[in-house]
Design an enzyme around this catalytic site. Structure first.
Site, PDB file in Angstrom:
ATOM      1  N   ASP A   1      36.547  38.302  49.429  1.00  0.00           N
ATOM      2  CA  ASP A   1      37.929  38.590  49.845  1.00  0.00           C
ATOM      3  C   ASP A   1      37.988  39.542  51.034  1.00  0.00           C
ATOM      4  O   ASP A   1      39.024  39.649  51.684  1.00  0.00           O
ATOM      5  CB  ASP A   1      38.736  39.162  48.665  1.00  0.00           C
TER       6      ASP A   1
ATOM      7  N   TYR B   1      45.706  36.527  43.198  1.00  0.00           N
ATOM      8  CA  TYR B   1      45.487  37.896  42.729  1.00  0.00           C
ATOM      9  C   TYR B   1      46.152  38.937  43.609  1.00  0.00           C
ATOM     10  O   TYR B   1      46.256  38.761  44.818  1.00  0.00           O
ATOM     11  CB  TYR B   1      43.982  38.209  42.724  1.00  0.00           C
TER      12      TYR B   1
HETATM   13 CU   LIG Z   1      40.088  38.536  37.173  1.00  0.00          CU
END
Ligand SMILES: [Cu+2]
Length: 654
Positions: free
Chosen positions: A318, A401
């Site tokens: 990420d 997320y």
């Molecule tokens: Cu997770």
């Protein structure tokens, strides 16, 4: 995010400066992130001087940070040499180029990096998704699953975290596309994963090179409502307000923060997001340095599912592939911090060279932090102090997320980093009620695969100066015998991590292991070297095989601690460009030289994170999970730096 034309950029920059009510001054400093107009200028210079065309895409445009020597030679008011480190992807030639552009109009570096690959960039993602969505095989696959409207399909572009299929593995940049049905515009994007249908797309040509349609598993249908309009928000408590009648206790001067006895600078870049620079603490009138630069230099999420529906392929960097700072939330739209808050705007540059300003990208505030210390004497005399901490934070949304990066500065000299993980777990379709060895079934047929979130902090500590030594400390039980007749005694064992090979270390909770960084040339009142210790509170262990694709690409995760001598070009633990990289770059490559580390300007690399075995309670939006580490003074101060904190006004207690 907001796209701005260059003329608008300047106006925005001026507005940005006016928007900080606590910013008494804006003293320029060489470590300030590049301002919008500087980013636009750097891109313009590079385009002009190198004759760039539309085939040149901008991967990362970062501040070319001044060397430590240049910084120590600089004084406020001196001219500042500003430069940008720009990574360019030449898609016509399939060539990655590293460059440094001075804002004086010079291109100081232009270094092609044959063999390195850029991660997929914004316009490429758009083209890949369009190609996938319009592919007749995908349309037919959706139709056979009862989905006639491809616009109701949420598709993502994921890099390959395992081997690229052999028949496609000719060095091309490739992505694949997990898909979810989204029957209504406000439906939970991850509630209805479409089983067994993916396009594989060549990024450079936006050509669908394969469609995998293994069919068989129905799309789970249970919705996952979480919006207020759906949940009703019925659980209510009475209001809680934080009032700071005299305002905040911190001062913001540009990117410098002063709070209590702390002084430090913030930075921001589109790769790492929030960066902490030049941390100092006023020790009875002497300002001592603690850290030069601290950041989360990588975040990798290896998935552990063997499922045929693609979950095994998921393993994202990420930071190195997506650019954490690219996804910074604008906290104008929602910020859960209370009290007197100051926000800083942050900037990014997109692949086409457009500058974007994220308003309120960083949140600054103070928090009450419970009891700092207390003692009731035998005569009944009580001394108690309430603690407070300063918080610099940022939240980024990367697909499903949310990650919050929270840096805390405490009154007892502790620096704490906490990652807050929330958002929606990634899902795939499975056979309802079947055995799922590496996923949790959270609704019938809705599987949340096991995965890990592994962060690597790069900590360039300068404990009372740059010459530092790292020592591992274990608690050791003494053998019972003449020296320990009662069997209760234990001691500590200190081991100097003298070179890079000896400094690849793992946690040992049974020994209460920590690592202290000391300055052999700076001793305290007892003649002991002043130090700070790294307390590994959130460590975890990678479960992918070290020889797997992700195990090779993220080899750094197989030690909790690495130590290297500080080098300005050694910034990212998995290497500069992890996308489809064969691996073993970064820390394993640099440390093969086994460089000496004693009394050196050292960098600590600490890997920590969570092992996420999803729970049904993580659905539909996961309550925050926390992980992190602490840096605590160890013989750095003569006594508790919190001892002279003033007591609170007792008006609200007793
Ligand atoms: Cu997770």
């Amino acid at each position: 995010m907001l796209g701005l034309a260059p003329s608008a950029v300047k106006a925005r920059a001026l507005a940005m400066r006016a928007a900080h009510p606590h910013t008494s001054r804006m003293t320029p400093h060489p470590l300030d992130p590049l301002a919008p107009e500087e980013l636009a200028e750097a891109i313009a210079i590079l385009r002009r001087e190198q004759g760039l065309t539309r085939d040149h895409l901008f991967v990362f445009t970062l501040l070319d940070e001044p060397s430590k020597e240049a910084l120590s030679a600089w004084s406020p008011g001196d001219p500042i040499d500003r430069a940008a480190r720009i990574t360019v992807w030449d898609r016509a030639q399939g060539l990655l180029i590293e460059s440094v552009v001075g804002l004086d109009g010079t291109v100081r570096r232009w270094d092609p990096q044959p063999g390195q690959k850029a991660a997929m960039l914004g316009p490429e993602a758009v083209a890949c998704l369009e190609a996938a969505r319009n592919d007749p095989r995908v349309i037919e696959g959706l139709r056979r699953r009862g989905i006639d409207d491809p616009s109701q399909v949420h598709m993502e572009t994921w890099p390959f975290g395992i081997d690229v299929p052999e028949h496609l593995n000719d060095g091309r940049r490739l992505i694949w596309t997990p898909m979810w049905h989204r029957p209504t515009p406000d439906a939970n994007q991850y509630a209805h994963p479409i089983g067994g249908l993916h396009a594989v797309v060549a990024v450079d040509t936006a050509e669908v090179v394969d469609v995998e349609d293994t069919d068989g598993i129905p799309t789970p249908q249970t919705p996952g409502p979480y919006r207020l309009s759906e949940t009703g928000g019925g659980v209510r408590l009475k209001p809680l307000e934080i009032i700071q009648p005299e305002g905040a206790s911190f001062v913001v001067d540009g990117w410098e923060i002063r709070w209590e006895r702390w002084r430090f600078r913030l930075g921001h870049c589109q790769r790492e997001g929030l960066v902490i620079h030049d941390v100092r603490f006023d020790d009875d009138g002497t300002e001592r340095t603690i850290a030069r630069r601290m950041s989360i230099a990588e975040l990798v999420i290896p998935y552990g599912d063997t499922g045929i529906n693609g979950a095994a392929r998921k393993a994202a960097f990420d930071t190195g592939e997506f650019g954490f700072g690219n996804y910074a939330n604008s906290l104008t739209l929602g910020c859960d911090c209370l009290g007197e808050i100051v926000y800083l705007d942050v900037c990014t540059v997109d692949a086409e060279g457009e500058v974007h300003v994220v308003q309120n990208g960083i949140c600054l505030h103070e928090e009450d932090f419970g009891v700092l210390w207390k003692h009731t004497d035998t005569d009944g005399h009580v001394e108690v102090r309430r603690g407070r901490r300063f918080v610099a934070s940022q939240v980024a949304t990367i697909d499903n997320y949310e990650y919050g990066y929270f840096w805390y500065f405490h009154q007892d000299g502790t620096i704490e980093f906490e990652a807050k993980l929330t958002g929606i777990v990634l899902t795939r379709a499975g056979v309802p009620g079947a055995k799922h060895p590496s996923s949790t079934e959270i609704e019938p047929g809705l599987l949340a695969p096991y995965h890990q979130h592994l962060f690597c902090a790069r900590l360039d500590l300068d404990v009372d100066g740059p010459g530092n030594t790292v020592i591992e400390v274990d608690a050791v039980a003494q053998p019972m015998g003449p020296a320990n007749p009662d069997g209760n005694a234990y001691t500590i064992r200190e081991t100097t991590l003298a070179s890079e090979a000896r400094a690849q270390r793992d946690i040992d909770p049974f020994a209460g292991r920590y690592w202290k960084v000391v300055n052999p040339s700076s001793t305290n009142h007892l003649g002991k070297p002043r130090g700070y210790k790294l307390l590994p509170t959130g460590a975890n262990w990678p479960l992918a095989d070290p020889e797997s694709v992700i195990g090779r690409r993220a080899r750094f995760m197989y030690h909790h601690l690495w130590v290297t001598p500080n080098r300005p070009d050694e910034l990212y633990p998995a290497g500069d460009h992890p996308f489809q990289h064969e691996g073993l770059d970064g820390l394993p490559r640099w440390t093969a030289a086994d460089r000496p580390l004693e009394d050196t300007d050292v960098v600590l690399w600490f890997t920590f994170g969570t092992n996420h075995i999803p729970r049904t309670e993580d659905w539909p939006v996961m309550p925050v999970e926390r992980t992190g580490f602490m840096l605590k003074p160890y013989g750095f101060f003569a006594r508790s730096p919190g001892i002279d904190v003033a007591p609170s006004e007792p008006k609200h207690c007793c």
